[in-house]
Design an enzyme around this catalytic site. Structure first.
Site, short mmCIF file in Angstrom:
data_model
loop_
_atom_site.label_atom_id
_atom_site.label_comp_id
_atom_site.label_asym_id
_atom_site.label_seq_id
_atom_site.Cartn_x
_atom_site.Cartn_y
_atom_site.Cartn_z
N SER A 231 0.88 -1.44 -0.05
CA SER A 231 -0.20 -0.01 0.19
C SER A 231 0.88 1.16 0.10
O SER A 231 1.79 1.27 0.55
CB SER A 231 -0.73 -0.17 1.18
OG SER A 231 -1.60 1.17 1.43
N TYR B 207 -1.75 -0.52 10.27
CA TYR B 207 -1.66 -0.93 8.81
C TYR B 207 -0.60 -0.72 8.00
O TYR B 207 -0.08 -1.35 7.39
CB TYR B 207 -3.19 -0.70 8.17
CG TYR B 207 -3.48 -0.91 6.92
CD1 TYR B 207 -4.01 -2.15 6.64
CD2 TYR B 207 -3.32 0.17 5.99
CE1 TYR B 207 -4.01 -2.47 5.02
CE2 TYR B 207 -3.44 -0.13 4.59
CZ TYR B 207 -3.85 -1.29 4.23
OH TYR B 207 -4.38 -1.50 2.71
P1 NAP Z 1 -11.63 -5.83 -0.16
O1 NAP Z 1 -12.49 -5.63 -1.45
O2 NAP Z 1 -12.11 -5.89 1.19
O3 NAP Z 1 -11.40 -7.50 -0.49
C1 NAP Z 1 -10.61 -8.38 0.60
C2 NAP Z 1 -10.47 -9.74 -0.05
O4 NAP Z 1 -9.66 -10.49 0.92
C3 NAP Z 1 -11.65 -10.68 -0.09
O5 NAP Z 1 -11.72 -11.40 -1.12
C4 NAP Z 1 -11.60 -11.31 1.36
O6 NAP Z 1 -12.70 -12.42 1.27
C5 NAP Z 1 -10.42 -11.58 1.54
N1 NAP Z 1 -9.76 -11.79 3.01
C6 NAP Z 1 -9.85 -10.99 3.78
N2 NAP Z 1 -9.59 -11.60 4.90
C7 NAP Z 1 -9.21 -12.93 4.59
C8 NAP Z 1 -8.59 -13.88 5.45
N3 NAP Z 1 -8.43 -13.91 6.67
N4 NAP Z 1 -8.35 -14.93 4.79
C9 NAP Z 1 -8.60 -14.89 3.10
N5 NAP Z 1 -9.04 -13.97 2.63
C10 NAP Z 1 -9.38 -12.87 3.31
O7 NAP Z 1 -10.11 -5.47 -0.40
P2 NAP Z 1 -9.26 -4.77 -1.18
O8 NAP Z 1 -9.51 -3.17 -1.16
O9 NAP Z 1 -9.62 -5.43 -2.81
O10 NAP Z 1 -7.85 -5.12 -0.96
C11 NAP Z 1 -7.00 -5.95 -1.61
C12 NAP Z 1 -5.33 -5.82 -0.97
O11 NAP Z 1 -4.93 -4.42 -1.37
C13 NAP Z 1 -5.28 -5.58 0.62
O12 NAP Z 1 -4.03 -6.37 0.85
C14 NAP Z 1 -5.25 -4.24 0.98
O13 NAP Z 1 -4.34 -3.86 2.11
C15 NAP Z 1 -4.80 -3.61 -0.47
N6 NAP Z 1 -4.81 -2.23 -0.70
C16 NAP Z 1 -6.02 -1.78 -0.78
C17 NAP Z 1 -6.28 -0.30 -1.11
C18 NAP Z 1 -7.75 0.15 -1.43
O14 NAP Z 1 -7.74 1.54 -1.31
N7 NAP Z 1 -8.70 -0.45 -1.60
C19 NAP Z 1 -5.16 0.34 -1.03
C20 NAP Z 1 -3.96 -0.03 -0.78
C21 NAP Z 1 -3.58 -1.39 -0.67
P3 NAP Z 1 -14.08 -12.44 1.57
O15 NAP Z 1 -14.83 -11.92 0.26
O16 NAP Z 1 -14.63 -13.74 1.63
O17 NAP Z 1 -14.52 -11.56 2.81
#
Ligand code: NAP
Length: 242
Positions: A137, A151
């Site tokens: 991130s 985080y």
């Molecule tokens: P998201 O839309 O909330 O999706 C999270 C995903 O992770 C879902 O598929 C969820 O499964 C899965 N997950 C959560 N906890 C888990 C666990 N304990 N075991 C297995 N799977 C798990 O998140 P996102 O925004 O796409 O984020 C993806 C990555 O990008 C993360 O590492 C996040 O830190 C990083 N990131 C995101 C942003 C942003 O602004 N969105 C910015 C920087 C970095 P379920 O669907 O079954 O709940």
């Protein structure tokens, strides 16, 4: 030989966009997810619609046995060539002094221990080389003051994990890179208590808007592919100028 790639957190957000894009680019895909069976099923249908093979496996990445089951299931698709270490969470946005220890532990467990367990399985199984992309991130370098410093600190650890693994695994032909997104339009912001964050934060993003999951998926696909053959140990920031 067809690429076989595991995308953790492949049911929603960045992981779902990545799974769909990689399938369209010719990868067989195993998605891991936590509990959203409905969302996982929808992604799987899109993978199958490309003509590629796909499976969806409920596997909590905090649990070494469930991680092993995910990788065992993916082995049915062929020898593993790629891992997108993506499953991640935040916790409620707020001042550092209000951080609850159970939220801290959950963020460390999913975002660091989960990544290490998955990378370890991948490194053991990629006997003919491969590529790993860790989703970090922009928070890793911004620090996220007033939001979620813990985080941000764990995401900085992701960058270090990437650099160390890239060096250790290079002699075996395994490339390891990270992507560091800025604010991307996904459900993750609802968990942090600010569901409209993608829009409310737009004013402080130089490009004037949040990113879309597919804008991250594009770089992940590049890093897994042959055009990135000399790229390892890189942390690619995709944050609209943040
Ligand atoms: P998201 O839309 O909330 O999706 C999270 C995903 O992770 C879902 O598929 C969820 O499964 C899965 N997950 C959560 N906890 C888990 C666990 N304990 N075991 C297995 N799977 C798990 O998140 P996102 O925004 O796409 O984020 C993806 C990555 O990008 C993360 O590492 C996040 O830190 C990083 N990131 C995101 C942003 C942003 O602004 N969105 C910015 C920087 C970095 P379920 O669907 O079954 O709940």
């Amino acid at each position: 030989m067809t690429n076989v790639t595991i995308v953790t957190g492949g049911s929603r957000g960045i992981g779902a966009a990545t799974a769909r894009r990689l399938a369209a680019a010719g990868h067989h895909i195993a998605i891991g997810y936590h509990h959203d069976h409905h969302a996982a099923k929808a992604v799987l249908a899109d993978i199958h619609a490309t003509g590629r093979r796909g499976i969806a496996v409920p596997a909590d990445t905090r649990d070494p046995d469930q991680v092993q089951q995910l990788f065992d299931a993916a082995a049915d698709l062929g020898p593993l060539t790629g891992l997108v270490n993506n499953a991640g969470i935040t916790s409620p946005i707020g001042p550092f002094t209000d951080l609850r220890v159970d939220d801290l532990r959950r963020v460390v467990d999913v975002n660091l221990i989960g990544y290490v367990l998955c990378a370890q399985q991948a490194a053991r199984r990629m006997t003919r080389g491969g590529a790993i992309v860790n989703i970090s991130s922009a928070a890793a370098t911004l620090g996220s003051p007033g939001e979620y410093i813990h985080y941000a600190a764990v995401k900085a650890a992701t960058d270090t994990l990437t650099i160390g693994l890239a060096k250790e695994l290079a002699p075996r032909g395994i490339r390891v890179n990270a992507v560091a997104p800025g604010i991307i339009r996904t459900d993750i912001h609802a968990v942090s208590g600010v569901p409209d964050r993608a829009d409310s934060a737009a004013g402080r993003i130089p490009l004037g808007r949040a990113g879309e999951p597919d804008e991250i998926a594009a770089t992940i696909a590049f890093l897994l592919g042959p055009d990135a053959s000399y790229t390892t140990g890189a942390v690619v920031r995709i944050a609209g100028g943040l």
